[in-house]
Design an enzyme around this catalytic site. Sequence first.
Site, short mmCIF file in Angstrom:
data_model
loop_
_atom_site.label_atom_id
_atom_site.label_comp_id
_atom_site.label_asym_id
_atom_site.label_seq_id
_atom_site.Cartn_x
_atom_site.Cartn_y
_atom_site.Cartn_z
N HIS A 18 0.84 -1.21 0.00
CA HIS A 18 0.00 0.00 0.00
C HIS A 18 0.87 1.25 0.00
O HIS A 18 0.67 2.16 -0.83
CB HIS A 18 -0.91 -0.01 1.23
N GLU A 19 1.82 1.30 0.91
CA GLU A 19 2.68 2.49 0.98
C GLU A 19 3.51 2.63 -0.29
O GLU A 19 3.75 3.74 -0.77
CB GLU A 19 3.58 2.42 2.21
N HIS A 79 1.73 4.47 -2.91
CA HIS A 79 1.84 5.94 -2.84
C HIS A 79 3.09 6.43 -3.58
O HIS A 79 3.06 7.43 -4.28
CB HIS A 79 1.91 6.41 -1.39
N ASP A 104 -4.74 7.62 -1.38
CA ASP A 104 -5.55 6.72 -0.55
C ASP A 104 -6.98 6.65 -1.08
O ASP A 104 -7.49 7.58 -1.71
CB ASP A 104 -5.59 7.24 0.90
#
Length: 183
Positions: A115-116, A119, A125
């Site tokens: 997930h990070e 980014h 998000d």
Amino acid sequence: MSRKYLLPGAAALAMIVTPLTAGPAFAAPEAATIVYYDTSDAPSFRDVINAGAANWNAAVSNVKLQESSSGASLHYTEGNDPQGSYAQTDGHGSGTIFIDYTQAQEYNQTRIAAHETGHALGLPDHYEGPCSELMSGGGPGPSCTNANPDAQEASQVESLWANGFTGARKAATRVYEVTMPVR
Ligand SMILES: [Zn+2]
């Protein structure tokens, strides 16, 4: 931001190699941009960081993540932070990703890392999304263990990196978290 995202010569080398390996010259796709990342400051999570990176590499072709202990533009760190894990990144393969110990005990670690990393590849998000989305982060709750981007997320990253490093969308450095910050 300084232009230190790539190891010197990496893009040029890739452009030289691609026509030799990608079939007819008129149909040759853009060479993938390589984002080098360093896990040396996140030793507890090296395996899950690499697993998350492998998931992204399997899903997209315009940008590839590759571990490197030197010259990396993307750095992973670990520790304790009341706000949990986060990514401080320009969304362009550069920045720092922090993985929080407490959060890593509650949520799937590969999902946090992937997930990070999303980014750092330019995605925002989307906490209200389902577990099948990577960027829904902690929204679906700790029981969600999906660590792969869905087709739409992969498509978004492909678009952002479609023209390589210079074509990827520039953005100011922002801080993203894996769960909605509690204020
Ligand atoms: Zn996030």
